[in-house]
Design an enzyme around this catalytic site. Structure first.
Site, PDB file in Angstrom:
ATOM      1  N   HIS A  47       0.780  -1.158   0.075  1.00 36.94           N
ATOM      2  CA  HIS A  47       0.007  -0.190  -0.005  1.00 36.94           C
ATOM      3  C   HIS A  47       0.914   1.451   0.025  1.00 36.94           C
ATOM      4  O   HIS A  47       1.939   1.256   0.497  1.00 36.94           O
ATOM      5  CB  HIS A  47      -0.845  -0.108   1.325  1.00 36.94           C
ATOM      6  N   GLU A  49       0.994   3.965   1.669  1.00 33.14           N
ATOM      7  CA  GLU A  49       1.273   4.486   2.988  1.00 33.14           C
ATOM      8  C   GLU A  49       2.504   3.404   3.413  1.00 33.14           C
ATOM      9  O   GLU A  49       3.546   4.100   4.019  1.00 33.14           O
ATOM     10  CB  GLU A  49       0.203   4.121   4.051  1.00 33.14           C
ATOM     11  N   CYS A  77      -6.145   1.918   5.490  1.00 33.64           N
ATOM     12  CA  CYS A  77      -7.191   0.758   6.019  1.00 33.64           C
ATOM     13  C   CYS A  77      -6.382   0.262   7.291  1.00 33.64           C
ATOM     14  O   CYS A  77      -5.397   0.901   7.817  1.00 33.64           O
ATOM     15  CB  CYS A  77      -6.716  -0.422   4.764  1.00 33.64           C
ATOM     16  N   CYS A  80      -2.539  -0.024   7.353  1.00 34.39           N
ATOM     17  CA  CYS A  80      -1.736   0.862   7.280  1.00 34.39           C
ATOM     18  C   CYS A  80      -2.145   1.878   8.484  1.00 34.39           C
ATOM     19  O   CYS A  80      -1.128   2.571   9.119  1.00 34.39           O
ATOM     20  CB  CYS A  80      -2.285   1.783   6.175  1.00 34.39           C
TER      21      CYS A  80
END
Length: 144
Positions: A47, A49, A77, A80
Site C-alpha cells: 500500500h 502508506e 485501511c 496502514c
C-alpha cells in the site's frame, strides 16, 4: 496533497488502485513518497502508506517517525492505520474517506483508539472531491 495525487497516477499506470502518499518531516520537507504497488510487486502489503513509511524510515535511519505527517489520497485501511501508530507518526492528512475499509474515523478509528499507546492526529477531507474522483474513475474502468 497535490503531490500525493500526482503519485497516485503511478499506481493506476500499473493497474493498481490509485493511492499516493507522502511523508513530511516536522520541518515541512518531503522525506519520502509512495504509491500502491500491490499489483506491480505482487505484495499484499504494498500500500502507498507502507511504501512511504518504509522509505521515510530509511531516510531517517529509524523506525520512529515522531513529528512526521503522512499525507495520503485515501483514508488508510486497518493495516496502514496500525503501521502509522506503530511508527509513531504524529499526524495523517487524508483526502477521500473510505466508507468500506477506512480506519481513521469512518469505519474504524484505529489511530485514535483510547486504548492505544500512541494516537495519531487525523486531518481529513483535504482535496476530498479530487481524491475521490481519481479512485471512482479507476473503479468505473476496472470493474465489469
Amino acid at each position: 496533497m497535490e503531490h500525493a495525487l500526482a503519485l497516485s497516477a503511478r499506481a493506476a499506470e500499473v493497474g493498481d488502485v490509485p493511492v499516493g502518499a507522502v511523508v513530511v518531516g516536522d520541518d515541512g520537507a518531503v522525506l519520502a513518497e509512495g504509491w500502491n504497488v500491490r499489483e506491480a510487486a505482487g505484495d499484499p502489503t504494498g500500500h502507498a502508506e507502507i511504501v512511504a513509511l518504509r522509505a521515510a524510515s530509511v531516510v531517517l535511519g529509524s523506525w520512529r517517525l515522531e513529528g512526521c505527517t503522512l499525507v495520503v489520497t485515501m483514508e488508510p485501511c486497518p493495516m496502514c492505520a496500525g503501521a502509522l501508530m506503530l511508527a509513531r507518526v504524529s499526524r495523517v492528512v487524508l483526502g477521500a474517506w473510505d466508507p468500506k475499509l477506512g480506519a481513521c474515523g469512518s469505519v474504524w478509528d484505529v489511530v485514535r483508539d483510547r486504548r492505544a499507546t500512541h494516537r495519531v492526529e487525523v486531518v481529513g477531507g483535504v482535496l476530498e472531491a479530487e481524491c475521490a474522483a481519481v479512485v471512482r474513475r479507476f473503479f468505473e474502468t476496472h470493474r465489469a
